[in-house]
Design a protein around this motif. Structure first.
Motif, PDB file in Angstrom:
ATOM      1  N   GLY A   1      41.745  84.784  42.979  1.00  8.53           N
ATOM      2  CA  GLY A   1      41.247  84.015  44.116  1.00  8.53           C
ATOM      3  C   GLY A   1      40.026  83.199  43.735  1.00  8.53           C
ATOM      4  O   GLY A   1      39.385  83.428  42.709  1.00  8.53           O
ATOM      5  N   GLU A   2      39.683  82.257  44.595  1.00 13.81           N
ATOM      6  CA  GLU A   2      38.572  81.353  44.320  1.00 13.81           C
ATOM      7  C   GLU A   2      37.244  81.873  44.845  1.00 13.81           C
ATOM      8  O   GLU A   2      36.220  81.214  44.684  1.00 13.81           O
ATOM      9  N   ASP A   3      37.237  83.051  45.466  1.00 17.36           N
ATOM     10  CA  ASP A   3      35.978  83.583  45.991  1.00 17.36           C
ATOM     11  C   ASP A   3      35.049  84.013  44.864  1.00 17.36           C
ATOM     12  O   ASP A   3      33.835  83.856  44.958  1.00 17.36           O
ATOM     13  N   GLY A   4      35.637  84.561  43.785  1.00 20.86           N
ATOM     14  CA  GLY A   4      34.829  85.005  42.656  1.00 20.86           C
ATOM     15  C   GLY A   4      34.713  83.930  41.590  1.00 20.86           C
ATOM     16  O   GLY A   4      35.551  83.024  41.492  1.00 20.86           O
ATOM     17  N   LEU A   5      33.691  84.046  40.790  1.00 18.99           N
ATOM     18  CA  LEU A   5      33.439  83.058  39.747  1.00 18.99           C
ATOM     19  C   LEU A   5      34.520  83.086  38.676  1.00 18.99           C
ATOM     20  O   LEU A   5      34.966  82.040  38.203  1.00 18.99           O
ATOM     21  N   ILE A   6      34.990  84.276  38.295  1.00 19.96           N
ATOM     22  CA  ILE A   6      35.980  84.374  37.231  1.00 19.96           C
ATOM     23  C   ILE A   6      37.270  83.670  37.628  1.00 19.96           C
ATOM     24  O   ILE A   6      37.834  82.883  36.867  1.00 19.96           O
ATOM     25  N   GLY A   7      37.764  83.952  38.843  1.00 20.24           N
ATOM     26  CA  GLY A   7      38.994  83.322  39.300  1.00 20.24           C
ATOM     27  C   GLY A   7      38.867  81.817  39.390  1.00 20.24           C
ATOM     28  O   GLY A   7      39.774  81.075  38.983  1.00 20.24           O
ATOM     29  N   LYS A   8      37.737  81.353  39.915  1.00 19.14           N
ATOM     30  CA  LYS A   8      37.515  79.912  40.051  1.00 19.14           C
ATOM     31  C   LYS A   8      37.478  79.247  38.682  1.00 19.14           C
ATOM     32  O   LYS A   8      38.117  78.193  38.459  1.00 19.14           O
ATOM     33  N   MET A   9      36.757  79.832  37.751  1.00 14.80           N
ATOM     34  CA  MET A   9      36.651  79.241  36.423  1.00 14.80           C
ATOM     35  C   MET A   9      37.979  79.296  35.667  1.00 14.80           C
ATOM     36  O   MET A   9      38.325  78.359  34.929  1.00 14.80           O
ATOM     37  N   MET A  10      38.743  80.383  35.836  1.00 15.75           N
ATOM     38  CA  MET A  10      40.037  80.461  35.168  1.00 15.75           C
ATOM     39  C   MET A  10      40.974  79.379  35.670  1.00 15.75           C
ATOM     40  O   MET A  10      41.719  78.765  34.881  1.00 15.75           O
ATOM     41  N   GLU A  11      40.964  79.111  36.962  1.00 19.91           N
ATOM     42  CA  GLU A  11      41.844  78.089  37.510  1.00 19.91           C
ATOM     43  C   GLU A  11      41.437  76.693  37.041  1.00 19.91           C
ATOM     44  O   GLU A  11      42.284  75.890  36.627  1.00 19.91           O
ATOM     45  N   ILE A  12      40.136  76.399  37.097  1.00 17.46           N
ATOM     46  CA  ILE A  12      39.664  75.071  36.673  1.00 17.46           C
ATOM     47  C   ILE A  12      39.899  74.865  35.184  1.00 17.46           C
ATOM     48  O   ILE A  12      40.435  73.837  34.756  1.00 17.46           O
ATOM     49  N   CYS A  13      39.522  75.834  34.377  1.00 19.07           N
ATOM     50  CA  CYS A  13      39.669  75.705  32.928  1.00 19.07           C
ATOM     51  C   CYS A  13      41.137  75.724  32.515  1.00 19.07           C
ATOM     52  O   CYS A  13      41.513  75.087  31.516  1.00 19.07           O
ATOM     53  N   GLY A  14      41.971  76.443  33.263  1.00 18.65           N
ATOM     54  CA  GLY A  14      43.406  76.436  32.982  1.00 18.65           C
ATOM     55  C   GLY A  14      44.002  75.061  33.155  1.00 18.65           C
ATOM     56  O   GLY A  14      44.895  74.646  32.400  1.00 18.65           O
ATOM     57  N   GLU A  15      43.540  74.319  34.158  1.00 19.50           N
ATOM     58  CA  GLU A  15      44.021  72.957  34.376  1.00 19.50           C
ATOM     59  C   GLU A  15      43.598  72.051  33.214  1.00 19.50           C
ATOM     60  O   GLU A  15      44.369  71.182  32.776  1.00 19.50           O
ATOM     61  N   ILE A  16      42.404  72.258  32.702  1.00 16.80           N
ATOM     62  CA  ILE A  16      41.948  71.468  31.546  1.00 16.80           C
ATOM     63  C   ILE A  16      42.780  71.802  30.309  1.00 16.80           C
ATOM     64  O   ILE A  16      43.151  70.915  29.530  1.00 16.80           O
ATOM     65  N   GLU A  17      43.095  73.079  30.128  1.00 19.18           N
ATOM     66  CA  GLU A  17      43.939  73.465  29.002  1.00 19.18           C
ATOM     67  C   GLU A  17      45.312  72.797  29.103  1.00 19.18           C
ATOM     68  O   GLU A  17      45.909  72.419  28.084  1.00 19.18           O
ATOM     69  N   LYS A  18      45.808  72.636  30.317  1.00 20.64           N
ATOM     70  CA  LYS A  18      47.086  71.954  30.504  1.00 20.64           C
ATOM     71  C   LYS A  18      46.991  70.499  30.057  1.00 20.64           C
ATOM     72  O   LYS A  18      47.909  69.978  29.396  1.00 20.64           O
ATOM     73  N   GLN A  19      45.905  69.833  30.410  1.00 26.46           N
ATOM     74  CA  GLN A  19      45.708  68.453  29.971  1.00 26.46           C
ATOM     75  C   GLN A  19      45.659  68.364  28.442  1.00 26.46           C
ATOM     76  O   GLN A  19      46.230  67.452  27.846  1.00 26.46           O
ATOM     77  N   LEU A  20      44.985  69.327  27.828  1.00 28.44           N
ATOM     78  CA  LEU A  20      44.910  69.334  26.363  1.00 28.44           C
ATOM     79  C   LEU A  20      46.290  69.570  25.743  1.00 28.44           C
ATOM     80  O   LEU A  20      46.610  69.011  24.688  1.00 28.44           O
ATOM     81  N   ALA A  21      47.115  70.398  26.398  1.00 26.23           N
ATOM     82  CA  ALA A  21      48.467  70.644  25.901  1.00 26.23           C
ATOM     83  C   ALA A  21      49.307  69.372  25.968  1.00 26.23           C
ATOM     84  O   ALA A  21      50.098  69.079  25.057  1.00 26.23           O
ATOM     85  N   VAL A  22      49.153  68.610  27.037  1.00 26.61           N
ATOM     86  CA  VAL A  22      49.876  67.337  27.165  1.00 26.61           C
ATOM     87  C   VAL A  22      49.441  66.381  26.055  1.00 26.61           C
ATOM     88  O   VAL A  22      50.282  65.709  25.425  1.00 26.61           O
ATOM     89  N   GLU A  23      48.142  66.327  25.809  1.00 23.87           N
ATOM     90  CA  GLU A  23      47.649  65.477  24.723  1.00 23.87           C
ATOM     91  C   GLU A  23      48.220  65.920  23.375  1.00 23.87           C
ATOM     92  O   GLU A  23      48.593  65.095  22.537  1.00 23.87           O
ATOM     93  N   GLN A  24      48.319  67.221  23.173  1.00 19.90           N
ATOM     94  CA  GLN A  24      48.840  67.726  21.902  1.00 19.90           C
ATOM     95  C   GLN A  24      50.319  67.385  21.746  1.00 19.90           C
ATOM     96  O   GLN A  24      50.760  67.015  20.646  1.00 19.90           O
ATOM     97  N   ALA A  25      51.087  67.494  22.829  1.00 12.98           N
ATOM     98  CA  ALA A  25      52.507  67.152  22.752  1.00 12.98           C
ATOM     99  C   ALA A  25      52.697  65.681  22.401  1.00 12.98           C
ATOM    100  O   ALA A  25      53.542  65.328  21.557  1.00 12.98           O
ATOM    101  N   GLN A  26      51.920  64.819  23.028  1.00 10.00           N
ATOM    102  CA  GLN A  26      52.007  63.392  22.718  1.00 10.00           C
ATOM    103  C   GLN A  26      51.562  63.120  21.280  1.00 10.00           C
ATOM    104  O   GLN A  26      52.132  62.263  20.591  1.00 10.00           O
ATOM    105  N   HIS A  27      50.571  63.844  20.833  1.00 11.32           N
ATOM    106  CA  HIS A  27      50.096  63.694  19.456  1.00 11.32           C
ATOM    107  C   HIS A  27      51.188  64.083  18.465  1.00 11.32           C
ATOM    108  O   HIS A  27      51.422  63.376  17.470  1.00 11.32           O
ATOM    109  N   GLU A  28      51.870  65.184  18.712  1.00  8.65           N
ATOM    110  CA  GLU A  28      52.924  65.618  17.805  1.00  8.65           C
ATOM    111  C   GLU A  28      54.092  64.645  17.806  1.00  8.65           C
ATOM    112  O   GLU A  28      54.728  64.431  16.762  1.00  8.65           O
TER     113      GLU A  28
END
Length: 535
Positions: free
Chosen positions: A86-113
């Protein structure tokens, strides 16, 4: 019989001349051919290793690549974890936000390959598996044609050297066979030579593949870095908003700003607990608390919890936590910038001038430091009112607590600081506690935030509300002399402030367990409380 004999003679001559091999390639073409084989082996090895670096596989589209990438799996795991927390705690909020950034990096990596496969892998594979092998195949074909030509040539020479009449009629067919073989050799040789020269001329293009690899990697890392830099301010903002930074070891201004407080949480919490259960505790701030209990209380205060009921019964742990907070401040509560002014103020021999100088220096403190200093001094003055029970007179309080309120920026360890400035600190803190209501005449509500249980100790009233704000002993405009205010806290009623400076004070501070050995040698025969160090 004659024919067999002639054929035998020709075969023998062919065998004798078989070692004569015709070399059709020039030296420079032979060097290109030799180098080409090395290029093929190197290109094949690099292609194989580069394929192993393609985490999304080879020969698939972007979407399928993304699903195979470990970074995409990490992104999904982080987003799933954020959803479950959930977004009430800091860990959950940060995992969700950072997970979305990791997804963007994965898209960049796929295009790079995909780009690497198109611009580097495919050309390298074409070079190592098609272009060079075709040239080498053509070279083998030329070698076979040369061998055929040499054989035809040898047979022709053998027949020509035989003067028998039977062999004379076969010279023309053998010569035609030799000429045809030579023509095939020349055609293959021209084609091979052109291919070899073409390969040599394109070596710069082949070398470009490896430069393109680095350029693609640089572009990929730039895009990834840009995505991170764009996302980091928002991530940091959420982190700063939701993070509860520990109070211990954090600058006072930063802690107050982050928590939107006027009084630091450890100061207010410890004061409220001590007002409830510690005011009549003998040796408060002097007797060391249990290390485990002190560590637990500091951790609880770092979490900004108000559930501190279990610590009310251990005032020494509470006092130890307050001392520890003051000592761990990056800048002392009384500030580095005013250190010299405090010391100079304490050097006045005249008590009235000393008080006035201390008041002037106090007024120059930053507002945040001054507010917390006022709050603490008012509490210490209240503590000194019970000095007949707790043995904590203003002098004793100044000795054990003063080094945690003021120290020099240039000095080393706390023990060195205490040894160097203990006398100065005592002569600064003691009169401020003695005349707390003169230095700070306004009332102080100890339960500032209201987050603690209602204290049985209400706000401190001004005991002399009609007293003019003049230093003790000053002369008013009407010429009347105001006598110095009577000290309400000293257990030695006849000991004036000037006389108190005659005390020879020695202090040895042991930082590890916060125990302090203090001795006082009065210059006069005055009553002195029994003030010994805790065992």
């Amino acid at each position: 019989i004659s024919f067999v004999k002639d054929r035998f003679v020709v075969d023998c001559c062919v065998s004798l001349h078989r070692a004569e091999k015709t070399e059709v390639l020039s030296d420079d073409l032979l060097q290109i051919e030799k180098r080409m084989e090395v290029v093929r082996l190197a290109s094949h090895s690099v292609h194989k290793r580069l394929v192993s670096c393609m985490q999304g596989g080879v020969g698939t589209d972007v979407e399928k690549r993304q699903k195979k990438l470990p970074m995409m799996a990490l992104s999904q795991a982080m987003q799933d974890g954020g959803s479950s927390l959930g977004e009430d705690g800091l860990i959950g909020k940060m995992m969700e936000i950072c997970g979305e950034i990791e997804k963007q990096l994965a898209v960049e990596q796929a295009q790079h390959e995909m780009q690497i496969e198109r611009d580097v892998l495919d050309p390298l594979n074409q070079l190592a598996e098609d272009e060079i092998p075709n040239i080498l195949k053509q070279r083998k074909q030329l070698a076979k044609l040369v061998l055929d030509y040499d054989s035809a040539k040898t047979r022709y020479k053998a027949a020509k050297s035989n003067n028998s009449q039977a062999m004379g009629g076969k010279l023309d067919p053998l010569k035609d066979e030799m000429d045809e073989a030579l023509n095939k050799v020349e055609i293959c040789k021209d084609q091979l030579s052109a291919d070899l020269y073409n390969f040599a001329s394109k070596e710069g293009d082949y070398a470009r593949y490896f430069v393109m690899l680095l350029e693609a990697q640089a572009d990929y890392h730039r895009r990834s870095l840009a995505a991170l830099e764009e996302a980091m301010p928002n991530i940091q903002k959420n982190q700063d908003t939701l993070t509860e930074k520990p109070a211990f070891g954090t600058a006072l201004e930063e802690h107050l700003k982050r928590t939107n407080r006027d009084i630091a949480l450890p100061i207010e919490a410890c004061v409220m607990m001590l007002l409830e259960t510690g005011m009549r505790e003998e040796g408060l701030f002097r007797i060391a608390a249990g290390a485990s209990k002190l560590k637990k209380l500091k951790a609880a205060l770092d979490c900004s919890t108000s559930q501190l009921e279990e610590f009310y019964c251990d005032p020494h742990a509470v006092a130890g936590a307050l001392k520890s907070y003051l000592r761990e401040l990056p800048e002392p509560l009384m500030t580095f910038s005013l250190y010299e002014e405090w010391v100079q103020a304490s050097n006045f021999t005249d008590s009235d001038k000393r008080l006035q100088s201390l008041w002037t220096t106090c007024s120059r403190m930053p507002e945040t430091h001054k507010a917390n200093f006022r709050y603490l001094v008012k509490f210490l003055a209240r503590l000194a009112q019970d000095s007949d029970v707790n043995k904590m007179t203003p002098s004793n309080i100044a000795i054990v607590l003063g080094p945690n309120l003021l120290w020099s920026k240039t000095e080393g360890t706390l023990a060195e600081m205490a040894a160097a400035t203990s006398v100065h600190v005592v002569s600064i803190i003691e009169p401020i506690i003695q005349h707390a209501d003169w230095f700070f005449p306004e009332e102080v509500n100890f339960n500032v935030t209201g987050m603690f249980n209602k204290s049985s100790h209400p706000a401190t009233p001004d005991p002399e509300p009609n007293l003019d704000r003049k230093r003790p002993g000053s002369t008013g405009q009407d010429g009347d002399s105001h006598a110095p205010r009577k000290d309400r806290y000293l257990s030695r009623p006849n000991l004036s402030l000037q006389e108190s400076r005659g005390l020879a004070v020695s202090a040895f501070y042991l930082v590890a367990d916060e125990s302090i050995t203090v001795t006082e040698t009065p210059t006069e025969d005055l009553p002195c409380p029994d003030f010994k160090a805790a065992p």
